[in-house]
Design a protein around this motif. Sequence first.
Motif, short mmCIF file in Angstrom:
data_model
loop_
_atom_site.label_atom_id
_atom_site.label_comp_id
_atom_site.label_asym_id
_atom_site.label_seq_id
_atom_site.Cartn_x
_atom_site.Cartn_y
_atom_site.Cartn_z
N VAL A 132 42.00 37.00 45.77
CA VAL A 132 41.62 36.25 44.33
C VAL A 132 43.18 35.92 43.92
N ASP A 133 43.37 34.71 43.51
CA ASP A 133 44.55 34.42 43.26
C ASP A 133 45.05 34.59 41.52
N ASP A 134 43.95 34.52 41.01
CA ASP A 134 44.00 34.71 39.43
C ASP A 134 42.45 35.08 38.86
N THR A 135 42.38 36.38 38.49
CA THR A 135 41.15 37.12 38.15
C THR A 135 40.53 36.29 36.96
N LEU A 136 41.42 35.58 35.92
CA LEU A 136 41.21 35.05 34.69
C LEU A 136 40.40 33.48 35.22
N ASP A 137 40.61 33.22 36.36
CA ASP A 137 39.77 31.94 36.75
C ASP A 137 38.50 32.08 37.53
N SER A 138 38.52 33.55 38.02
CA SER A 138 37.11 34.13 38.56
C SER A 138 35.85 33.77 37.70
N ILE A 139 34.79 33.44 38.72
CA ILE A 139 33.49 33.50 38.14
C ILE A 139 32.83 34.66 38.40
N LYS A 140 33.46 35.60 39.44
CA LYS A 140 32.68 36.76 39.73
C LYS A 140 32.42 37.72 38.81
N PHE A 147 38.46 44.34 37.28
CA PHE A 147 40.14 43.86 37.30
C PHE A 147 40.81 43.45 35.81
N VAL A 148 39.97 42.42 35.41
CA VAL A 148 40.55 41.73 34.00
C VAL A 148 40.62 42.73 33.13
N PRO A 149 39.81 43.85 32.75
CA PRO A 149 40.13 44.61 31.67
C PRO A 149 41.49 45.67 31.85
N ARG A 150 41.86 45.82 33.30
CA ARG A 150 42.79 46.64 33.61
C ARG A 150 44.14 45.88 33.61
N VAL A 177 33.78 50.57 61.03
CA VAL A 177 33.41 51.81 61.99
C VAL A 177 32.05 51.26 62.93
N ARG A 178 32.46 51.27 64.15
CA ARG A 178 31.39 51.00 65.03
C ARG A 178 30.46 49.50 64.59
N GLY A 179 31.22 48.76 63.98
CA GLY A 179 30.73 47.39 63.77
C GLY A 179 29.99 47.28 62.37
N VAL A 180 30.16 48.51 61.51
CA VAL A 180 29.69 48.50 60.13
C VAL A 180 30.42 48.54 59.16
N LEU A 181 30.42 47.68 58.27
CA LEU A 181 31.33 47.83 57.02
C LEU A 181 31.51 49.05 56.54
N ARG A 182 32.64 49.93 56.46
CA ARG A 182 32.53 51.25 55.76
C ARG A 182 33.46 51.41 54.55
N ASN A 183 34.49 50.62 54.66
CA ASN A 183 35.55 50.88 53.64
C ASN A 183 36.10 49.22 53.16
N VAL A 184 36.33 49.06 51.74
CA VAL A 184 37.12 47.82 51.57
C VAL A 184 38.47 48.42 50.85
N VAL A 185 39.64 48.31 51.24
CA VAL A 185 40.97 48.55 50.50
C VAL A 185 41.37 47.25 49.76
N ILE A 186 41.66 47.64 48.50
CA ILE A 186 41.88 46.63 47.69
C ILE A 186 43.57 46.92 47.20
N VAL A 187 44.23 45.90 47.51
CA VAL A 187 45.68 45.85 46.79
C VAL A 187 45.63 44.99 45.55
N CYS A 188 46.04 45.55 44.56
CA CYS A 188 46.10 44.88 43.37
C CYS A 188 47.46 44.60 42.69
N SER A 189 47.53 43.42 42.08
CA SER A 189 48.77 42.91 41.28
C SER A 189 48.46 42.46 39.91
N LYS A 190 49.46 42.92 39.01
CA LYS A 190 49.25 42.46 37.23
C LYS A 190 49.78 40.87 37.29
#
Length: 108
Positions: A30-38, A45-48, A60-73
């Motif tokens: 997501v390039d700009d959370t202020l433009d997001s409709i999600k 994200f926006v409040p922070r 893990v064995r073909g099942v989504l177990r985790n999502v790591v999110i790297v954030c920027s201001k």
Amino acid sequence: MEGAVQGELHPHKGTIAQDIEHYNHKYLIVDDTLDSIKPIDWAIFVPRGIRSYYAKPYYVRGVLRNVVIVCSKKTSMFKDKLFDSYDEMLKPFMDIAWTWRRRDFGKM
């Protein structure tokens, strides 16, 4: 992320993990959370002050177990990056997440 609590839950439909799975993404940017409709972006994200992020799923064995999110201001911080280069950096986070999930699963 400032003000975030590990394992924090939010009652919003359309999570980042659901988007990744539904559209079969290798990653999500997501390039700009202020433009997001999600709603998830506006709830978390926006409040922070997070303006852009990169989300990487881990399976893990073909099942989504985790999502790591790297954030920027700053906006568009992850545009045109070499995303495979993040894999080595994210491995320690995945090891921690695995330990955390096993610990919490044992409490059930």
